[in-house]
Design a protein around this motif. Structure first.
Motif, short mmCIF file in Angstrom:
data_model
loop_
_atom_site.label_atom_id
_atom_site.label_comp_id
_atom_site.label_asym_id
_atom_site.label_seq_id
_atom_site.Cartn_x
_atom_site.Cartn_y
_atom_site.Cartn_z
N TYR A 188 68.30 59.04 76.65
CA TYR A 188 66.88 58.85 76.54
C TYR A 188 66.40 59.12 78.10
N ASN A 189 65.12 59.97 77.54
CA ASN A 189 64.09 60.04 78.70
C ASN A 189 63.62 59.39 78.68
N PRO A 190 63.37 59.09 79.54
CA PRO A 190 61.95 57.66 79.63
C PRO A 190 60.54 58.44 79.96
N GLY A 191 61.23 59.26 81.02
CA GLY A 191 59.67 59.72 81.52
C GLY A 191 59.80 60.64 83.47
N LYS A 192 58.68 61.03 83.94
CA LYS A 192 59.37 61.12 85.02
C LYS A 192 59.36 60.02 85.96
N GLY A 193 59.83 60.19 86.95
CA GLY A 193 60.15 58.33 88.29
C GLY A 193 61.23 57.60 87.59
N LYS A 194 61.63 57.41 85.80
CA LYS A 194 62.25 56.64 85.75
C LYS A 194 63.80 57.08 85.74
N PHE A 195 64.94 55.83 84.99
CA PHE A 195 65.82 56.15 85.36
C PHE A 195 66.56 56.99 83.58
N TYR A 196 67.42 57.63 83.48
CA TYR A 196 67.56 58.46 82.42
C TYR A 196 68.72 56.78 81.54
N VAL A 197 68.31 57.23 80.25
CA VAL A 197 69.32 55.71 79.27
C VAL A 197 70.30 55.92 78.73
N ILE A 198 71.38 55.84 78.93
CA ILE A 198 72.48 56.29 78.42
C ILE A 198 73.05 55.41 77.38
N LEU A 199 72.92 55.85 76.64
CA LEU A 199 74.22 54.60 75.36
C LEU A 199 75.11 55.00 74.77
N ASP A 200 76.30 54.36 75.17
CA ASP A 200 77.48 53.88 74.87
C ASP A 200 77.66 53.11 73.19
N PHE A 201 78.35 54.06 72.23
CA PHE A 201 78.26 53.23 70.40
C PHE A 201 79.81 53.51 70.52
N HIS A 202 80.16 52.85 70.36
CA HIS A 202 81.88 52.21 69.77
C HIS A 202 81.93 52.46 68.73
N ASP A 203 82.35 53.45 67.62
CA ASP A 203 81.94 53.23 66.27
C ASP A 203 81.28 52.98 65.45
N GLY A 204 79.93 54.02 66.04
CA GLY A 204 79.03 53.64 65.79
C GLY A 204 77.69 52.43 65.88
N VAL A 205 78.17 51.60 67.18
CA VAL A 205 77.77 50.42 67.11
C VAL A 205 77.42 50.58 68.75
N LEU A 206 76.04 50.22 69.27
CA LEU A 206 75.65 50.49 70.34
C LEU A 206 76.36 48.98 71.37
N ALA A 207 77.60 49.66 72.14
CA ALA A 207 78.19 48.73 72.96
C ALA A 207 78.03 48.58 74.79
N LYS A 208 76.97 49.74 74.91
CA LYS A 208 76.90 50.47 76.06
C LYS A 208 75.26 50.52 76.91
N ILE A 209 74.33 50.06 77.45
CA ILE A 209 73.18 50.16 78.39
C ILE A 209 73.23 50.54 79.56
N LYS A 210 73.80 51.89 79.99
CA LYS A 210 73.35 52.02 81.44
C LYS A 210 72.08 53.13 81.95
N ASN A 211 71.61 52.93 83.37
CA ASN A 211 71.33 54.17 83.58
C ASN A 211 71.57 55.27 84.19
N GLY A 212 71.11 56.11 84.48
CA GLY A 212 71.89 57.78 84.31
C GLY A 212 71.02 57.17 85.76
N PRO A 213 70.94 58.86 87.10
CA PRO A 213 70.25 59.15 87.54
C PRO A 213 68.60 59.15 87.26
N ARG A 214 67.60 59.11 88.62
CA ARG A 214 66.68 58.78 88.14
C ARG A 214 65.88 60.69 87.83
N VAL A 215 65.07 60.56 86.37
CA VAL A 215 64.19 61.61 86.01
C VAL A 215 63.24 62.55 87.64
N LYS A 216 63.92 64.06 87.49
CA LYS A 216 62.34 64.36 87.91
C LYS A 216 61.03 64.90 87.96
#
Length: 99
Positions: free
Chosen positions: A71-99
């Motif tokens: 997901y792109n939350p908007g300029k200046g924030k960090f991309y949000v990466i969601l990992d799903f294991h068998d369709g269930v959210l298992a991990k939420i992490k930040n990616g690089p900053r949105v330019k």
């Protein structure tokens, strides 16, 4: 007295990042958390910027399918990466900053 207030404030300061990392606020009143399904996340946040099927991985001697949504939350924030294991959210992490 001052020392105990200072200590309490310091403890609270260290707890804030761990509380914030427990979920992802995609809209003002919508917070997704680990344990939510892909359908629930899609209803709360809408379609992600990108999705990918990463394949089958092994966790605790069990094979699960890994899907990754970004997901792109908007300029200046960090991309949000969601990992799903068998369709269930298992991990939420930040990616690089949105330019």
């Amino acid at each position: 007295m001052f020392k105990s207030i200072f200590t309490l404030a310091l403890v609270a300061l260290f707890l804030v990042p761990s509380i914030c990392s427990a979920g992802f606020r995609c809209k003002p009143n919508e917070i997704v958390e680990t344990g939510d399904t892909k359908s629930e996340v899609n209803i709360m946040c809408g379609s992600p910027m990108s999705t990918s099927y990463e394949g089958e991985i092994e966790i605790n001697e069990k094979k699960v399918n890994l899907d990754r949504w970004t997901y792109n939350p908007g300029k200046g924030k960090f991309y949000v990466i969601l990992d799903f294991h068998d369709g269930v959210l298992a991990k939420i992490k930040n990616g690089p900053r949105v330019k």
